[in-house]
Design a protein around this motif. Structure first.
Motif, PDB file in Angstrom:
ATOM      1  N   VAL A 200      12.561  64.979 -19.428  1.00  0.00           N
ATOM      2  CA  VAL A 200      13.919  65.539 -19.587  1.00  0.00           C
ATOM      3  C   VAL A 200      13.977  66.918 -19.942  1.00  0.00           C
ATOM      4  N   MET A 201      12.877  67.372 -20.865  1.00  0.00           N
ATOM      5  CA  MET A 201      12.687  68.865 -21.376  1.00  0.00           C
ATOM      6  C   MET A 201      12.453  69.740 -20.508  1.00  0.00           C
ATOM      7  N   LYS A 202      11.405  69.167 -19.587  1.00  0.00           N
ATOM      8  CA  LYS A 202      10.965  70.063 -18.699  1.00  0.00           C
ATOM      9  C   LYS A 202      11.859  70.178 -17.543  1.00  0.00           C
ATOM     10  N   SER A 203      12.751  69.335 -17.185  1.00  0.00           N
ATOM     11  CA  SER A 203      13.903  69.448 -16.127  1.00  0.00           C
ATOM     12  C   SER A 203      15.050  70.562 -16.785  1.00  0.00           C
ATOM     13  N   THR A 204      15.377  70.284 -18.136  1.00  0.00           N
ATOM     14  CA  THR A 204      16.440  71.166 -18.645  1.00  0.00           C
ATOM     15  C   THR A 204      15.941  72.511 -18.813  1.00  0.00           C
ATOM     16  N   THR A 205      14.814  72.676 -19.220  1.00  0.00           N
ATOM     17  CA  THR A 205      14.078  74.133 -19.326  1.00  0.00           C
ATOM     18  C   THR A 205      14.162  74.832 -18.173  1.00  0.00           C
TER      19      THR A 205
ATOM     20  N   MET B  99      15.994  74.062 -15.479  1.00  0.00           N
ATOM     21  CA  MET B  99      17.407  74.335 -14.921  1.00  0.00           C
ATOM     22  C   MET B  99      17.928  75.753 -15.705  1.00  0.00           C
ATOM     23  N   LEU B 100      17.467  75.671 -16.876  1.00  0.00           N
ATOM     24  CA  LEU B 100      18.257  76.845 -17.704  1.00  0.00           C
ATOM     25  C   LEU B 100      17.536  78.108 -17.261  1.00  0.00           C
ATOM     26  N   LYS B 101      16.227  78.113 -17.049  1.00  0.00           N
ATOM     27  CA  LYS B 101      15.406  79.361 -16.363  1.00  0.00           C
ATOM     28  C   LYS B 101      16.218  79.748 -14.968  1.00  0.00           C
TER      29      LYS B 101
END
Length: 117
Positions: A36-41, A43-45
């Motif tokens: 989840v954190m890899k996907s979220t970061t 997407m934010l980038k």
């Protein structure tokens, strides 16, 4: 005597199985958090990059439209030509969107979600 040993072994086995299940549960919670954190970061980038590229594109488009407007002695024609360029680009992207978006996105998310640990 033998029954007491079997009973103790069964209780030890029960405790070890419970510990194993708890450890697996903690591992998969941590693994899910990592995904989840890899996907979220990511997407934010991508969002921040898209915002910056949009700002750059707006300023370059205005500069190009003004440049063409000075060249043609009519600013309306300059903005119209830049608008038509974007319309042509939008039509091209519409026709090749699956090749541009689907392949790279599928590849990137496959690396994240299907990585063997």
């Amino acid at each position: 005597m033998a029954f007491e040993e079997i009973k103790e072994n069964a209780e030890d086995l029960k405790q070890e199985v419970k510990n194993l299940i708890d450890a697996n549960l903690r591992y998969y919670k941590l693994w899910g958090f990592k995904i989840v954190m890899k996907s979220t970061t990511m997407m934010l980038k991508l969002f921040l990059l898209a915002v910056m590229l949009t700002i750059v594109t707006v300023f370059f488009s205005i500069a190009l439209a003004l440049g063409i407007g000075y060249w043609l002695d009519n600013f309306a024609y300059g903005f119209l030509i830049v608008g038509l360029i974007y319309l042509i680009l939008a039509i091209l992207v519409y026709y090749v969107q699956d090749k541009i978006v689907e392949g790279p996105m599928l590849s990137r998310f496959s690396k994240i979600f299907l990585k063997k640990y």
